[in-house]
Design a protein around this motif. Sequence first.
Motif: not given
Length: 92
Positions: A85-89
């Motif tokens: 999954r793509l998780r951007q922070e």
Amino acid sequence: AFPAWRDAGGRERARYLAAIAEKLQDRAEELARLSSRNNGKPLGEARIDMADAAACFAYYAEQAIALQDRQDADVALPDDGFHARLRQEPAG
């Protein structure tokens, strides 16, 4: 403001950005006249600047929502045995 902004979701950020765009539009003529008086810019150009500034805030409000909608999106992988999954922070 960084911790509070960092913890805000895309929709909350979008509300702030859209509110700024709306206020710029509401006061565009007043701000254009002030800008023209302050720096000698022709009033017509100052009006364009105000419209451009409001449009920028509105655009980034939309982008904040789009980013939130993409958060945790599945990433296509060539092997079904794996899941990602793509998780951007935000970094700052």
